[in-house]
Design a protein around this motif. Structure first.
Motif, PDB file in Angstrom:
ATOM      1  N   ARG A 164      64.604  84.222  -3.892  1.00  0.00           N
ATOM      2  CA  ARG A 164      63.633  83.602  -2.735  1.00  0.00           C
ATOM      3  C   ARG A 164      62.325  83.099  -3.542  1.00  0.00           C
ATOM      4  O   ARG A 164      61.690  82.204  -3.533  1.00  0.00           O
ATOM      5  CB  ARG A 164      63.494  83.986  -1.593  1.00  0.00           C
ATOM      6  CG  ARG A 164      64.764  83.584  -0.632  1.00  0.00           C
ATOM      7  CD  ARG A 164      64.328  83.845   0.723  1.00  0.00           C
ATOM      8  NE  ARG A 164      63.381  84.688   1.213  1.00  0.00           N
ATOM      9  CZ  ARG A 164      63.422  85.825   1.613  1.00  0.00           C
ATOM     10  NH1 ARG A 164      64.586  86.428   2.027  1.00  0.00           N
ATOM     11  NH2 ARG A 164      62.588  86.522   2.032  1.00  0.00           N
ATOM     12  N   ILE A 165      61.835  84.484  -4.122  1.00  0.00           N
ATOM     13  CA  ILE A 165      60.459  84.600  -4.847  1.00  0.00           C
ATOM     14  C   ILE A 165      60.548  83.519  -5.936  1.00  0.00           C
ATOM     15  O   ILE A 165      59.686  82.671  -6.001  1.00  0.00           O
ATOM     16  CB  ILE A 165      60.180  85.794  -5.005  1.00  0.00           C
ATOM     17  CG1 ILE A 165      59.948  86.824  -3.821  1.00  0.00           C
ATOM     18  CG2 ILE A 165      58.883  85.800  -6.079  1.00  0.00           C
ATOM     19  CD1 ILE A 165      59.773  88.047  -4.255  1.00  0.00           C
ATOM     20  N   LEU A 166      61.594  83.541  -6.701  1.00  0.00           N
ATOM     21  CA  LEU A 166      61.539  82.579  -7.779  1.00  0.00           C
ATOM     22  C   LEU A 166      61.734  81.154  -7.406  1.00  0.00           C
ATOM     23  O   LEU A 166      60.967  80.334  -8.036  1.00  0.00           O
ATOM     24  CB  LEU A 166      62.723  82.976  -8.911  1.00  0.00           C
ATOM     25  CG  LEU A 166      62.590  84.256  -9.439  1.00  0.00           C
ATOM     26  CD1 LEU A 166      63.922  84.818 -10.007  1.00  0.00           C
ATOM     27  CD2 LEU A 166      61.502  84.528 -10.545  1.00  0.00           C
ATOM     28  N   SER A 167      62.597  80.863  -6.376  1.00  0.00           N
ATOM     29  CA  SER A 167      62.633  79.626  -6.048  1.00  0.00           C
ATOM     30  C   SER A 167      61.353  79.131  -5.407  1.00  0.00           C
ATOM     31  O   SER A 167      61.097  77.830  -5.732  1.00  0.00           O
ATOM     32  CB  SER A 167      63.747  79.557  -4.716  1.00  0.00           C
ATOM     33  OG  SER A 167      64.005  78.230  -4.322  1.00  0.00           O
ATOM     34  N   ALA A 168      60.395  79.845  -4.752  1.00  0.00           N
ATOM     35  CA  ALA A 168      59.199  79.555  -4.153  1.00  0.00           C
ATOM     36  C   ALA A 168      58.278  79.303  -5.298  1.00  0.00           C
ATOM     37  O   ALA A 168      57.477  78.525  -5.170  1.00  0.00           O
ATOM     38  CB  ALA A 168      58.865  80.663  -3.397  1.00  0.00           C
ATOM     39  N   THR A 169      58.416  80.131  -6.339  1.00  0.00           N
ATOM     40  CA  THR A 169      57.696  79.799  -7.352  1.00  0.00           C
ATOM     41  C   THR A 169      57.857  78.466  -7.946  1.00  0.00           C
ATOM     42  O   THR A 169      56.564  78.022  -8.428  1.00  0.00           O
ATOM     43  CB  THR A 169      58.079  80.949  -8.662  1.00  0.00           C
ATOM     44  OG1 THR A 169      57.975  82.166  -8.252  1.00  0.00           O
ATOM     45  CG2 THR A 169      57.102  80.751  -9.841  1.00  0.00           C
ATOM     46  N   THR A 170      58.985  77.827  -7.941  1.00  0.00           N
ATOM     47  CA  THR A 170      59.144  76.447  -8.346  1.00  0.00           C
ATOM     48  C   THR A 170      58.157  75.665  -7.728  1.00  0.00           C
ATOM     49  O   THR A 170      57.397  74.795  -8.136  1.00  0.00           O
ATOM     50  CB  THR A 170      60.570  75.997  -8.125  1.00  0.00           C
ATOM     51  OG1 THR A 170      61.612  77.077  -8.910  1.00  0.00           O
ATOM     52  CG2 THR A 170      60.923  74.828  -8.590  1.00  0.00           C
ATOM     53  N   GLU A 171      58.113  75.695  -6.263  1.00  0.00           N
ATOM     54  CA  GLU A 171      57.559  74.825  -5.381  1.00  0.00           C
ATOM     55  C   GLU A 171      56.006  75.130  -5.599  1.00  0.00           C
ATOM     56  O   GLU A 171      55.252  74.148  -5.790  1.00  0.00           O
ATOM     57  CB  GLU A 171      57.788  75.186  -4.011  1.00  0.00           C
ATOM     58  CG  GLU A 171      59.168  74.950  -3.684  1.00  0.00           C
ATOM     59  CD  GLU A 171      59.677  73.379  -4.223  1.00  0.00           C
ATOM     60  OE1 GLU A 171      58.637  72.427  -3.560  1.00  0.00           O
ATOM     61  OE2 GLU A 171      60.591  73.145  -4.502  1.00  0.00           O
TER      62      GLU A 171
END
Length: 183
Positions: free
Chosen positions: A19-26
Motif C-alpha cells: 500500500r505504501i509503495l502503491s501510494a508512492t506512485t500517486e
C-alpha cells in the motif's frame, strides 16, 4: 533493518508495504521525486507516519524500494503477458505489454513534473530494457533491433501519444515483425 523490511512483499495486495509503495506512485505523479513528502505518502496509503517509518526509515530507502517495486510490477506483468509463448508470438506479446504498461502507468506523469530526474533515471532503465528485448530477438541484428525498439519506447514515454496502435506498429517495425493476422 527489521525482518518485515528485509522481506519485500509485492504479491499481497493488502500488505501495508505494498500500500505504501502503491501510494508512492500517486504522490510521485503529483509532486515528483524532489518534493516527495513522506507525510503525503503515509496519508495516501492510509497509514501513520510511524508505520511508514517502520517499513522505510528514510525517503531514500522508500525511493530505492519503489524502484524495485516498479521493476517487479513490470517484470511480473511481462512474464504473465508472454507465458507459454515462443518466438515472434512471445516478442509481439512483450511489445503489446510495453505499450499497455506505458499507457496505463500513472508514473508517466512524473516526466511532466521533473523531467531532469526522469531523464537521469533513464540511463539506468535503457540498458535493462534493451537487454530484455534482445533476449527475445534472434539473428545478427538483434542488438540493433532491441536498441531501436527501446529508443522508440523511451520516445513514447517522454512525449506521450494517445495512439496505442501507432506505438505498437513502430515497435513491431523496429524489431522487424509484422502484426499478427488477428490484429
Amino acid at each position: 533493518m527489521t525482518a518485515e523490511r528485509a522481506t519485500p512483499d509485492f504479491g499481497d495486495d493488502t500488505s501495508t508495504r505494498r500500500r505504501i509503495l502503491s501510494a508512492t506512485t500517486e504522490v510521485l505523479a503529483r509532486s515528483g521525486q524532489t518534493k516527495l513528502s513522506l507525510s503525503d505518502v503515509a496519508m495516501q496509503a492510509g497509514v501513520s507516519r510511524p508505520t511508514l517509518y517502520r517499513w522505510f526509515a528514510s525517503k531514500e530507502e522508500l525511493l530505492d524500494a519503489f524502484g524495485a517495486y516498479e521493476q517487479h510490477m513490470f517484470d511480473s506483468g511481462l512474464s504473465t503477458a508472454t507465458a507459454g509463448l515462443r518466438g515472434n508470438e512471445k516478442l509481439d506479446a512483450a511489445l503489446r505489454f510495453i505499450v499497455q504498461f506505458q499507457q496505463s502507468y500513472s508514473g508517466v506523469r512524473v516526466i511532466d513534473i521533473e523531467p531532469e530526474v526522469v531523464i537521469a533515471q533513464l540511463t539506468r532503465v535503457i540498458p535493462v530494457m534493451r537487454t530484455r528485448l534482445e533476449r527475445l530477438l534472434q539473428g545478427p541484428n538483434r542488438s540493433v533491433k532491441a536498441a531501436t525498439a527501446t529508443r522508440v519506447a523511451v520516445s513514447h514515454y517522454i512525449v506521450r501519444a494517445d495512439d496505442d496502435d501507432a506505438f505498437l506498429a513502430q515497435l513491431r517495425h523496429a524489431v522487424g515483425i509484422k502484426a499478427p493476422a488477428r490484429d
